[in-house]
Design a protein around this motif. Sequence first.
Motif, PDB file in Angstrom:
ATOM      1  N   VAL A  10       8.879  99.813 -57.655  1.00  0.00           N
ATOM      2  CA  VAL A  10       8.784 100.666 -58.743  1.00  0.00           C
ATOM      3  C   VAL A  10       7.291 100.999 -58.515  1.00  0.00           C
ATOM      4  N   THR A  11       6.915 102.491 -58.320  1.00  0.00           N
ATOM      5  CA  THR A  11       5.806 102.800 -58.324  1.00  0.00           C
ATOM      6  C   THR A  11       5.524 103.874 -59.447  1.00  0.00           C
ATOM      7  N   ARG A  12       4.634 103.942 -60.479  1.00  0.00           N
ATOM      8  CA  ARG A  12       4.291 104.568 -61.313  1.00  0.00           C
ATOM      9  C   ARG A  12       3.481 105.948 -60.778  1.00  0.00           C
ATOM     10  N   ALA A  18       7.986 107.763 -62.531  1.00  0.00           N
ATOM     11  CA  ALA A  18       7.959 106.657 -61.582  1.00  0.00           C
ATOM     12  C   ALA A  18       9.019 106.788 -60.685  1.00  0.00           C
ATOM     13  N   ARG A  19       8.835 106.052 -59.471  1.00  0.00           N
ATOM     14  CA  ARG A  19       9.757 106.221 -58.297  1.00  0.00           C
ATOM     15  C   ARG A  19      10.284 104.943 -58.180  1.00  0.00           C
ATOM     16  N   LEU A  20      11.645 104.871 -57.792  1.00  0.00           N
ATOM     17  CA  LEU A  20      12.294 103.465 -57.617  1.00  0.00           C
ATOM     18  C   LEU A  20      12.784 103.682 -56.058  1.00  0.00           C
ATOM     19  N   ARG A  21      11.948 102.884 -55.230  1.00  0.00           N
ATOM     20  CA  ARG A  21      12.422 102.890 -53.955  1.00  0.00           C
ATOM     21  C   ARG A  21      13.403 101.746 -53.578  1.00  0.00           C
ATOM     22  N   LEU A  22      14.576 102.070 -53.221  1.00  0.00           N
ATOM     23  CA  LEU A  22      15.715 100.972 -53.040  1.00  0.00           C
ATOM     24  C   LEU A  22      15.777 100.713 -51.337  1.00  0.00           C
ATOM     25  N   GLY A  45       7.617 103.746 -70.379  1.00  0.00           N
ATOM     26  CA  GLY A  45       7.026 105.203 -70.498  1.00  0.00           C
ATOM     27  C   GLY A  45       7.405 106.054 -69.722  1.00  0.00           C
ATOM     28  N   CYS A  46       8.056 105.584 -68.597  1.00  0.00           N
ATOM     29  CA  CYS A  46       8.441 106.447 -67.480  1.00  0.00           C
ATOM     30  C   CYS A  46       9.781 107.095 -67.647  1.00  0.00           C
ATOM     31  N   ILE A  51      14.705 108.354 -57.594  1.00  0.00           N
ATOM     32  CA  ILE A  51      15.230 107.266 -57.059  1.00  0.00           C
ATOM     33  C   ILE A  51      15.459 107.511 -55.587  1.00  0.00           C
ATOM     34  N   ASP A  52      14.587 106.744 -54.752  1.00  0.00           N
ATOM     35  CA  ASP A  52      14.300 107.023 -53.183  1.00  0.00           C
ATOM     36  C   ASP A  52      15.397 106.042 -52.423  1.00  0.00           C
TER      37      ASP A  52
END
Length: 117
Positions: A10-12, A18-22, A45-46, A51-52
């Motif tokens: 998880v990257t804010r 935010a981006r969630l890279r799976l 707060g995101c 979702i990558d």
Amino acid sequence: MRPQLLSIEVTRLDAGRARLRLTGDLDFDTAPELVDAAVRARADGCHELTIDLGGVGLCDSSGLSAFVVLSQGGAGPVRLTGVGARLQQLLDRTGLAELLAVEQPAVDAVDDVREVG
């Protein structure tokens, strides 16, 4: 063949995003992890989530269901990126491609992949 575990990075990106890279398999056993990670990101707060899925090897109906749960949660938009051809077919066949925001790769990126492959 052993199922591949799912890892979620998880990257804010900035305020409210935010981006969630799976990486791994998104299936019955791991889909709840995605939902939990998204809920935590939203609690922090995101509200806009990307979702990558570039590192996902397998996505079954439980993974598709997780996308629907996240998009219908009403807490903010969900965008899917890095969608491979096989997953795109599933999204198209199930009608979810029309429901979910699926980011298509840039034309240059597609051309680069063809040249390498």
